[in-house]
Design an enzyme around this catalytic site. Structure first.
Site, PDB file in Angstrom:
ATOM      1  N   HIS A 306       4.060   0.530   2.771  1.00  0.00           N
ATOM      2  CA  HIS A 306       4.585   1.817   3.237  1.00  0.00           C
ATOM      3  C   HIS A 306       3.491   2.546   3.970  1.00  0.00           C
ATOM      4  O   HIS A 306       2.328   2.463   3.579  1.00  0.00           O
ATOM      5  CB  HIS A 306       5.079   2.654   2.050  1.00  0.00           C
ATOM      6  CG  HIS A 306       6.007   3.747   2.469  1.00  0.00           C
ATOM      7  ND1 HIS A 306       5.546   4.965   2.912  1.00  0.00           N
ATOM      8  CD2 HIS A 306       7.355   3.790   2.534  1.00  0.00           C
ATOM      9  CE1 HIS A 306       6.593   5.717   3.227  1.00  0.00           C
ATOM     10  NE2 HIS A 306       7.701   5.034   3.012  1.00  0.00           N
ATOM     11  N   ASP A 364      13.257   0.004  -0.552  1.00  0.00           N
ATOM     12  CA  ASP A 364      14.237  -0.881   0.081  1.00  0.00           C
ATOM     13  C   ASP A 364      14.301  -2.244  -0.571  1.00  0.00           C
ATOM     14  O   ASP A 364      15.299  -2.950  -0.469  1.00  0.00           O
ATOM     15  CB  ASP A 364      13.908  -1.052   1.570  1.00  0.00           C
ATOM     16  CG  ASP A 364      14.171   0.225   2.316  1.00  0.00           C
ATOM     17  OD1 ASP A 364      15.138   0.910   1.947  1.00  0.00           O
ATOM     18  OD2 ASP A 364      13.421   0.539   3.245  1.00  0.00           O
TER      19      ASP A 364
HETATM   20  N1  CMC Z   1       3.703  -7.961   4.719  1.00  0.00           N
HETATM   21  C1  CMC Z   1       2.483  -8.501   4.998  1.00  0.00           C
HETATM   22  N2  CMC Z   1       1.428  -7.784   5.413  1.00  0.00           N
HETATM   23  C2  CMC Z   1       1.603  -6.462   5.570  1.00  0.00           C
HETATM   24  C3  CMC Z   1       2.833  -5.828   5.307  1.00  0.00           C
HETATM   25  C4  CMC Z   1       3.899  -6.632   4.868  1.00  0.00           C
HETATM   26  N3  CMC Z   1       5.093  -6.080   4.589  1.00  0.00           N
HETATM   27  N4  CMC Z   1       2.723  -4.499   5.555  1.00  0.00           N
HETATM   28  C5  CMC Z   1       1.470  -4.296   5.964  1.00  0.00           C
HETATM   29  N5  CMC Z   1       0.781  -5.473   5.963  1.00  0.00           N
HETATM   30  C6  CMC Z   1      -0.652  -5.665   6.266  1.00  0.00           C
HETATM   31  C7  CMC Z   1      -0.929  -5.598   7.761  1.00  0.00           C
HETATM   32  O1  CMC Z   1      -0.866  -6.883   8.355  1.00  0.00           O
HETATM   33  C8  CMC Z   1      -2.329  -5.018   7.771  1.00  0.00           C
HETATM   34  O2  CMC Z   1      -3.221  -6.058   7.415  1.00  0.00           O
HETATM   35  P1  CMC Z   1      -4.729  -6.082   8.061  1.00  0.00           P
HETATM   36  O3  CMC Z   1      -5.386  -4.829   7.567  1.00  0.00           O
HETATM   37  O4  CMC Z   1      -5.332  -7.333   7.545  1.00  0.00           O
HETATM   38  O5  CMC Z   1      -4.523  -6.088   9.561  1.00  0.00           O
HETATM   39  C9  CMC Z   1      -2.333  -4.036   6.600  1.00  0.00           C
HETATM   40  O6  CMC Z   1      -1.332  -4.556   5.686  1.00  0.00           O
HETATM   41  C10 CMC Z   1      -1.968  -2.614   6.990  1.00  0.00           C
HETATM   42  O7  CMC Z   1      -0.746  -2.646   7.730  1.00  0.00           O
HETATM   43  P2  CMC Z   1      -0.281  -1.550   8.791  1.00  0.00           P
HETATM   44  O8  CMC Z   1       0.717  -2.150   9.711  1.00  0.00           O
HETATM   45  O9  CMC Z   1      -1.493  -0.904   9.390  1.00  0.00           O
HETATM   46  O10 CMC Z   1       0.402  -0.498   7.830  1.00  0.00           O
HETATM   47  P3  CMC Z   1       1.383   0.644   8.285  1.00  0.00           P
HETATM   48  O11 CMC Z   1       1.137   1.760   7.332  1.00  0.00           O
HETATM   49  O12 CMC Z   1       1.262   0.959   9.730  1.00  0.00           O
HETATM   50  O13 CMC Z   1       2.820  -0.009   8.064  1.00  0.00           O
HETATM   51  C11 CMC Z   1       5.002  -0.486   7.265  1.00  0.00           C
HETATM   52  C12 CMC Z   1       3.754   0.413   7.115  1.00  0.00           C
HETATM   53  C13 CMC Z   1       6.079   0.038   6.297  1.00  0.00           C
HETATM   54  C14 CMC Z   1       5.566  -0.406   8.699  1.00  0.00           C
HETATM   55  C15 CMC Z   1       4.603  -1.950   6.923  1.00  0.00           C
HETATM   56  O14 CMC Z   1       4.050  -2.017   5.619  1.00  0.00           O
HETATM   57  C16 CMC Z   1       5.778  -2.919   7.055  1.00  0.00           C
HETATM   58  O15 CMC Z   1       6.040  -3.390   8.158  1.00  0.00           O
HETATM   59  N6  CMC Z   1       6.488  -3.207   5.907  1.00  0.00           N
HETATM   60  C17 CMC Z   1       7.672  -4.021   5.944  1.00  0.00           C
HETATM   61  C18 CMC Z   1       8.843  -3.185   6.431  1.00  0.00           C
HETATM   62  C19 CMC Z   1       9.390  -2.269   5.341  1.00  0.00           C
HETATM   63  O16 CMC Z   1       9.629  -2.694   4.221  1.00  0.00           O
HETATM   64  N7  CMC Z   1       9.648  -1.000   5.743  1.00  0.00           N
HETATM   65  C20 CMC Z   1      10.284  -0.027   4.877  1.00  0.00           C
HETATM   66  C21 CMC Z   1       9.417   1.113   4.513  1.00  0.00           C
HETATM   67  S1  CMC Z   1      10.165   2.053   3.177  1.00  0.00           S
HETATM   68  C22 CMC Z   1      11.517   2.838   3.899  1.00  0.00           C
HETATM   69  C23 CMC Z   1      11.177   4.043   4.677  1.00  0.00           C
HETATM   70  O17 CMC Z   1      10.636   5.009   4.114  1.00  0.00           O
HETATM   71  O18 CMC Z   1      11.480   4.044   5.886  1.00  0.00           O
END
Ligand code: CMC
Length: 429
Positions: A306, A364
């Site tokens: 998240h 989710d």
């Molecule tokens: N699976 C594998 N690796 C992940 C994931 C994941 N679901 N999420 C983040 N990472 C890794 C990412 O590759 C990065 O690794 P590194 O530091 O080695 O490059 C690190 O964790 C940080 O990721 P980020 O993309 O900078 O994190 P973010 O805060 O921008 O992304 C997110 C948040 C929700 C978009 C992401 O965690 C994601 O894509 N999750 C899956 C989609 C999901 O379940 N979304 C629903 C969120 S809850 C509902 C809502 O409130 O909308």
């Protein structure tokens, strides 16, 4: 930086900016005058360090796993109250008294039907249209049906539009579902509570009596509470930005629905369940975990991580419990999907990659399993999220409109395109 002011050094200039301190959370540097004083913009794509507004509605501490609505912890609201109580709280700022609650329930109930001409509006869509596509269209179209509540300068009209959308959203979502599966629309029944009414509109058919299962209704009501608002997320910020132009509330909420649809936001519950289906069996999990960790593979474990929660999502804790209540009630024990989910959760909570990055199961992850068990197809998951989030969008939109200092939202940019150049006639190119 002191608690009341902060200074920036830009080239040889030092400029002071006020620091504003909220009730909770980090202070903010008010850099509204930065451009005027220095000719510089800030650069923060994705709003990693930028508070886009001031708000009194919802507070999240992502490190501690805290979510408060108007100061009340989400677990207490979900445990003791119902969805319409949470709606009242988000809209008006206080928990209702018994009389206020009864009056609010009554007012919402009286607005559940949609204009009858909307039935024909639906038939313009393909039968296989995604319910979110139908919802974006139909909610935007409400402005064409309810002209008497589009004047945003009139507080009375703003409130009627707000109640209309909270009341009609389940009806529209259920209609989108019924249209999709080729069944007749089921009109709302106003002696039922909000969640029971929605279950009936989705699952009843005219040729049979439909008895609402109270355990499922309570679970759905809880899902609605957990999704009701979440501070300045992508869809809420979209609603605020659209609303800042003075657009009518139906158009603004339609914009919020469109933003919610994306897989990184509300669309995650649908994609998460599809991912569990793709994994299929527990023995295939290591392959998917390896893919999630592979930097050259765009695959992510959906339902994990998240932007704000770097601790267990407090909504996920409640959803986990609700999920098990529903599965017990329906006698679902040997669902392979559930086995995959439980094992995935176990691995992610212990695997170094996920632990280090604080990638916990999010709301989710569990809501998808619960909704599937209740009989909703995956394509309906994000629509259910939209039904619940409508009140949050509206509360945030109202707060913004009622703020005397409100301005049109107009971000700036760092331009990296071509510098000014002369136009070349097509014959000479
Ligand atoms: N699976 C594998 N690796 C992940 C994931 C994941 N679901 N999420 C983040 N990472 C890794 C990412 O590759 C990065 O690794 P590194 O530091 O080695 O490059 C690190 O964790 C940080 O990721 P980020 O993309 O900078 O994190 P973010 O805060 O921008 O992304 C997110 C948040 C929700 C978009 C992401 O965690 C994601 O894509 N999750 C899956 C989609 C999901 O379940 N979304 C629903 C969120 S809850 C509902 C809502 O409130 O909308």
């Amino acid at each position: 930086m002191s608690a009341t002011s902060g200074s920036f050094h830009i080239d040889d200039k030092t400029v002071e900016f006020p620091v504003k301190v909220g009730t909770l959370g980090p202070p903010v540097v008010d850099i509204g005058q930065l451009y005027g004083k220095t000719g510089t913009f800030t650069f923060d794509p994705g709003f990693m360090s930028t508070a886009a507004c001031e708000s009194k509605i919802t507070y999240i501490d992502g490190d501690e796993g805290i979510l408060l609505h108007r100061g009340y912890p989400i677990d207490q609201l979900a445990e003791h109250g119902d969805f319409l109580e949470a709606c009242y709280l988000l809209l008006y700022g206080e928990l209702p008294t018994v009389a206020q609650k009864a009056d609010f329930d009554y007012r919402i109930t009286r607005h559940t039907m949609v204009h009858d001409q909307m039935n024909r509006f639906f038939s313009g869509f393909r039968r296989d249209a995604h319910p979110m596509a139908v919802m974006v269209g139909c909610v935007g179209a409400l402005a064409a049906f309810y002209h008497d509540s589009t004047d945003i300068s009139d507080p009375q009209q703003r409130m009627i539009a707000s109640l209309r959308m909270i009341a009609k959203m389940p009806t529209i979502a259920a209609m989108a579902y019924k249209y999709n599966i080729g069944q007749p629309f089921v009109y709302p029944k106003n002696d039922l509570d909000y969640a029971s009414n929605f279950l009936r509109m989705c699952f009843a058919v005219p040729c049979e009596e439909y008895k609402v299962n109270p355990v499922l209704a309570r679970a759905l009501d809880r899902i609605f509470i957990l999704h009701a608002d979440h501070e300045q997320n992508a869809s809420t910020s979209t609603v605020r930005l659209a609303g800042s132009t003075g657009a009518n509330p139906f158009a603004c909420i339609a914009a919020g629905i469109a933003a919610l649809w994306g897989p990184a936001h509300g669309g995650a519950n649908e994609i998460c369940l599809r991912m569990l289906m793709d994994i299929g069996t527990v023995d295939r999990i290591p392959h998917f975990i390896a893919r999630a960790k592979d930097k050259n593979d765009p695959f992510r474990l959906m339902g994990f991580g998240h932007r704000v929660y770097k601790n267990f999502d407090p909504r996920a804790k409640i959803m986990h419990k609700t999920c098990h209540e529903v599965l017990n009630e329906l006698g679902i024990k040997d669902d392979p999907l559930l086995d995959v989910a439980i094992e995935l959760e176990r691995i992610a909570l212990h695997d170094e990659y996920f632990v280090e990055r604080k990638l916990y199961p999010n709301v989710d992850f569990y809501s998808g399993i619960t909704l599937k068990a209740m009989g909703f197809p995956t394509t309906m998951f994000t629509s259910l999220f939209a039904v619940a989030r409508t009140v949050g969008w509206i509360a945030q939109w109202k707060e913004m409109i009622e703020d005397p200092n409100q301005k049109i939202g107009r971000p700036r940019q760092l331009y990296t395109g071509a510098p000014s150049r002369e136009y070349m006639p097509i014959s000479k190119r």
